[in-house]
Design a protein around this motif. Structure first.
Motif, short mmCIF file in Angstrom:
data_model
loop_
_atom_site.label_atom_id
_atom_site.label_comp_id
_atom_site.label_asym_id
_atom_site.label_seq_id
_atom_site.Cartn_x
_atom_site.Cartn_y
_atom_site.Cartn_z
N MET A 5 0.83 -1.21 0.00
CA MET A 5 0.00 0.00 0.00
C MET A 5 0.87 1.26 0.00
O MET A 5 0.55 2.25 -0.66
CB MET A 5 -0.94 -0.01 1.20
CG MET A 5 -1.92 1.14 1.18
SD MET A 5 -2.88 1.29 -0.34
CE MET A 5 -4.00 -0.05 -0.16
N LYS A 6 1.98 1.22 0.72
CA LYS A 6 2.90 2.37 0.72
C LYS A 6 3.47 2.61 -0.67
O LYS A 6 3.59 3.75 -1.11
CB LYS A 6 4.03 2.15 1.72
CG LYS A 6 3.60 2.25 3.16
CD LYS A 6 4.76 1.98 4.10
CE LYS A 6 4.30 1.99 5.54
NZ LYS A 6 5.39 1.64 6.47
N LEU A 7 3.81 1.52 -1.36
CA LEU A 7 4.34 1.67 -2.72
C LEU A 7 3.27 2.20 -3.68
O LEU A 7 3.56 3.05 -4.52
CB LEU A 7 4.86 0.32 -3.23
CG LEU A 7 6.19 -0.13 -2.65
CD1 LEU A 7 6.48 -1.58 -3.01
CD2 LEU A 7 7.32 0.78 -3.13
N VAL A 8 2.05 1.73 -3.53
CA VAL A 8 0.96 2.22 -4.38
C VAL A 8 0.73 3.70 -4.14
O VAL A 8 0.59 4.50 -5.09
CB VAL A 8 -0.34 1.41 -4.13
CG1 VAL A 8 -1.53 2.07 -4.77
CG2 VAL A 8 -0.18 -0.02 -4.64
N LEU A 9 0.70 4.11 -2.88
CA LEU A 9 0.49 5.52 -2.56
C LEU A 9 1.65 6.39 -3.02
O LEU A 9 1.44 7.52 -3.49
CB LEU A 9 0.24 5.69 -1.06
CG LEU A 9 -1.09 5.15 -0.54
CD1 LEU A 9 -1.17 5.29 0.97
CD2 LEU A 9 -2.26 5.84 -1.21
N SER A 10 2.88 5.88 -2.92
CA SER A 10 4.02 6.67 -3.39
C SER A 10 4.00 6.79 -4.91
O SER A 10 4.35 7.84 -5.46
CB SER A 10 5.35 6.07 -2.91
OG SER A 10 5.57 4.82 -3.47
#
Length: 137
Positions: A5-10
């Motif tokens: 999720m952090k990668l998607v948001l970044s």
């Protein structure tokens, strides 16, 4: 919050940032270099997501990245053609079509290196096709 999720948001954040940079017209060499760095960095979260999805055999994420890559490449081609076809239509129509092209192919405009952006989208697309490996007996 999971790593995925952090990668998607970044990746989404980099998309928004590169879109804003695409609308800024600058002749300043330092700013152009910063924009180019962010544009190349745009592909980093997507590449990491794809790598982790392939190693974890997460077909859903691989398909999503493949779909995003295909959509970006096809829409970029379509809007480049449409943008060229609007040349006789006037400046207002051309400006609107150019804005749509910036939104569709964000890192391409902010980096001002069109071929590199298209190449990196193609790398994401080709990386999404992987062959099943046979287990050793």
């Amino acid at each position: 919050m999971t790593r995925k999720m952090k990668l998607v948001l970044s990746w989404l954040g980099m998309y928004v940032l590169c879109t804003v940079f695409g609308f800024i017209d600058t002749k300043n060499g330092f700013l152009q270099a910063i924009f180019a760095l962010f544009s190349v960095g745009f592909f980093l979260p997507g590449g990491i997501l794809l790598y982790e999805a392939v190693t974890d055999k997460d077909r859903r994420t691989v398909r999503i990245i493949r779909g995003i890559s295909i959509a970006s490449l096809i829409l970029t081609m379509v809007f480049i053609i449409l943008n060229a076809l609007t040349l006789p239509s006037g400046e207002a129509v051309g400006d609107r079509m150019n804005a749509l092209l910036i939104i569709v192919s964000t890192p391409m405009f902010s980096s001002q290196m069109w071929a590199l952006s298209l190449f990196l989208w193609s790398c994401l697309l080709m990386g999404s096709f992987f062959k099943k490996t046979k287990k050793s007996k």
